[in-house]
Design an enzyme around this catalytic site. Structure first.
Site, PDB file in Angstrom:
ATOM      1  N   LYS A 167      48.344 110.023 -61.038  1.00  0.00           N
ATOM      2  CA  LYS A 167      48.466 110.511 -62.502  1.00  0.00           C
ATOM      3  C   LYS A 167      47.478 109.570 -62.763  1.00  0.00           C
ATOM      4  O   LYS A 167      46.806 108.303 -62.300  1.00  0.00           O
ATOM      5  CB  LYS A 167      49.624 109.821 -62.805  1.00  0.00           C
ATOM      6  CG  LYS A 167      50.696 111.177 -62.186  1.00  0.00           C
ATOM      7  CD  LYS A 167      52.110 111.643 -62.867  1.00  0.00           C
ATOM      8  CE  LYS A 167      53.197 112.127 -61.825  1.00  0.00           C
ATOM      9  NZ  LYS A 167      54.386 112.194 -62.262  1.00  0.00           N
ATOM     10  N   TYR A 188      54.388 122.394 -64.264  1.00  0.00           N
ATOM     11  CA  TYR A 188      55.323 121.373 -64.869  1.00  0.00           C
ATOM     12  C   TYR A 188      56.284 122.932 -65.607  1.00  0.00           C
ATOM     13  O   TYR A 188      57.652 122.399 -66.293  1.00  0.00           O
ATOM     14  CB  TYR A 188      55.344 120.980 -65.824  1.00  0.00           C
ATOM     15  CG  TYR A 188      55.542 119.331 -65.197  1.00  0.00           C
ATOM     16  CD1 TYR A 188      55.549 118.571 -63.547  1.00  0.00           C
ATOM     17  CD2 TYR A 188      53.935 118.763 -65.322  1.00  0.00           C
ATOM     18  CE1 TYR A 188      55.035 117.606 -63.383  1.00  0.00           C
ATOM     19  CE2 TYR A 188      53.293 117.331 -64.988  1.00  0.00           C
ATOM     20  CZ  TYR A 188      54.003 117.428 -63.845  1.00  0.00           C
ATOM     21  OH  TYR A 188      53.666 115.911 -63.085  1.00  0.00           O
ATOM     22  N   ASN A 212      55.020 107.585 -62.991  1.00  0.00           N
ATOM     23  CA  ASN A 212      55.464 107.055 -61.883  1.00  0.00           C
ATOM     24  C   ASN A 212      54.160 107.206 -60.829  1.00  0.00           C
ATOM     25  O   ASN A 212      54.602 107.792 -59.574  1.00  0.00           O
ATOM     26  CB  ASN A 212      56.195 108.075 -61.303  1.00  0.00           C
ATOM     27  CG  ASN A 212      56.452 109.273 -61.994  1.00  0.00           C
ATOM     28  OD1 ASN A 212      55.445 109.520 -62.078  1.00  0.00           O
ATOM     29  ND2 ASN A 212      57.816 109.901 -61.552  1.00  0.00           N
ATOM     30  N   HIS A 231      52.385 112.526 -57.994  1.00  0.00           N
ATOM     31  CA  HIS A 231      53.239 113.317 -57.607  1.00  0.00           C
ATOM     32  C   HIS A 231      53.291 113.551 -56.542  1.00  0.00           C
ATOM     33  O   HIS A 231      51.821 113.783 -55.426  1.00  0.00           O
ATOM     34  CB  HIS A 231      52.647 114.771 -58.513  1.00  0.00           C
ATOM     35  CG  HIS A 231      52.848 115.963 -58.498  1.00  0.00           C
ATOM     36  ND1 HIS A 231      55.026 116.092 -59.030  1.00  0.00           N
ATOM     37  CD2 HIS A 231      53.126 116.884 -57.299  1.00  0.00           C
ATOM     38  CE1 HIS A 231      55.272 117.862 -58.500  1.00  0.00           C
ATOM     39  NE2 HIS A 231      53.738 118.160 -57.094  1.00  0.00           N
ATOM     40  N   GLU A 291      51.491 125.252 -55.133  1.00  0.00           N
ATOM     41  CA  GLU A 291      51.110 123.876 -55.513  1.00  0.00           C
ATOM     42  C   GLU A 291      49.279 123.372 -55.316  1.00  0.00           C
ATOM     43  O   GLU A 291      48.432 122.542 -55.910  1.00  0.00           O
ATOM     44  CB  GLU A 291      51.708 122.692 -55.460  1.00  0.00           C
ATOM     45  CG  GLU A 291      53.009 122.843 -56.367  1.00  0.00           C
ATOM     46  CD  GLU A 291      53.547 121.346 -56.495  1.00  0.00           C
ATOM     47  OE1 GLU A 291      53.219 120.440 -55.678  1.00  0.00           O
ATOM     48  OE2 GLU A 291      54.547 121.434 -57.604  1.00  0.00           O
TER      49      GLU A 291
HETATM   50  P1  CMP Z   1      56.548 114.514 -60.503  1.00  0.00           P
HETATM   51  O1  CMP Z   1      57.030 114.117 -59.545  1.00  0.00           O
HETATM   52  O2  CMP Z   1      55.507 114.858 -61.608  1.00  0.00           O
HETATM   53  O3  CMP Z   1      57.623 115.832 -61.723  1.00  0.00           O
HETATM   54  C1  CMP Z   1      57.841 115.950 -62.640  1.00  0.00           C
HETATM   55  C2  CMP Z   1      57.450 114.359 -63.843  1.00  0.00           C
HETATM   56  O4  CMP Z   1      58.303 114.707 -64.721  1.00  0.00           O
HETATM   57  C3  CMP Z   1      57.973 113.378 -62.783  1.00  0.00           C
HETATM   58  O5  CMP Z   1      56.745 113.203 -61.933  1.00  0.00           O
HETATM   59  C4  CMP Z   1      58.123 112.295 -64.022  1.00  0.00           C
HETATM   60  O6  CMP Z   1      56.835 111.694 -64.015  1.00  0.00           O
HETATM   61  C5  CMP Z   1      58.494 113.406 -65.413  1.00  0.00           C
HETATM   62  N1  CMP Z   1      59.883 113.121 -66.027  1.00  0.00           N
HETATM   63  C6  CMP Z   1      61.108 113.400 -64.783  1.00  0.00           C
HETATM   64  N2  CMP Z   1      62.204 113.057 -65.708  1.00  0.00           N
HETATM   65  C7  CMP Z   1      61.733 112.281 -66.807  1.00  0.00           C
HETATM   66  C8  CMP Z   1      62.305 111.324 -67.316  1.00  0.00           C
HETATM   67  N3  CMP Z   1      63.697 111.656 -67.619  1.00  0.00           N
HETATM   68  N4  CMP Z   1      61.456 110.769 -69.198  1.00  0.00           N
HETATM   69  C9  CMP Z   1      60.170 111.135 -68.813  1.00  0.00           C
HETATM   70  N5  CMP Z   1      59.268 112.321 -68.113  1.00  0.00           N
HETATM   71  C10 CMP Z   1      60.664 112.632 -66.766  1.00  0.00           C
END
Ligand code: CMP
Length: 156
Positions: free
Chosen positions: A9, A49, A112, A115, A126
């Site tokens: 990311k 998403y 984070n 992904h 995906e």
């Molecule tokens: P990812 O694994 O890409 O899948 C969905 C993404 O949504 C996740 O990583 C986070 O980056 C984001 N995400 C999930 N939960 C939350 C939350 N409670 N608040 C903000 N972002 C979130």
């Protein structure tokens, strides 16, 4: 052989973690069969998403994912989807175990770092959301016979 999609990311790029993260997957024995830098578009993220579209954080999540380029990568290996999820750790960096990518490098639920596809079925969708068939490389990797046992290689 199982394949899975990884996105490094925009925070991974800004924090100069690309080499470290790619190296972790390589050292594990996963095979990189596709790799590219991309600027994601809203239409792609709406699809990617879709399950989060009603969540309060959806718009901010899309904005974050478009805040800079990402690195998209396809990894291949026996049980690659679940293995990569273990290496990545759970969603929140604050809850992820030390030793996982998120546990070592993230303090955030949204920023984070990576992904990773969450199931074999999701991975199939995906991979072709981000890559064309000609961007996936079918090549022999010389460490194959060392990474996997004879029995494992026979049962692929
Ligand atoms: P990812 O694994 O890409 O899948 C969905 C993404 O949504 C996740 O990583 C986070 O980056 C984001 N995400 C999930 N939960 C939350 C939350 N409670 N608040 C903000 N972002 C979130």
């Amino acid at each position: 052989m199982e394949r899975t999609l990884i996105l490094l990311k925009p925070d991974a790029l800004q924090r100069s973690l690309l080499g470290e993260i790619i190296s972790r997957f390589e050292r594990k024995g996963l095979k990189i069969i596709g790799l590219k830098m991309m600027q994601l578009k809203k239409e792609t993220l709406d699809e990617h998403y879709a399950q989060h579209q009603d969540k309060a954080f959806f718009d901010k999540l899309e904005r974050f994912m478009m805040s800079g380029p990402v690195i998209a990568m396809i990894l291949e290996g026996i049980e690659a989807v679940s293995t990569v999820r273990l290496i990545v750790g759970p969603t929140s960096g604050r809850k992820a175990d030390v030793g996982s990518i998120r546990g070592d490098f993230s303090m955030s639920q949204q920023h984070n770092i990576v992904h990773a596809s969450d199931s074999v079925e999701t991975a199939k969708q995906e991979i072709y959301r981000f890559f064309n068939e000609e961007e996936l490389f079918d090549y022999q990797k010389i460490d194959f016979a060392t990474v996997y046992s004879e029995e494992e290689r026979e049962n692929i």
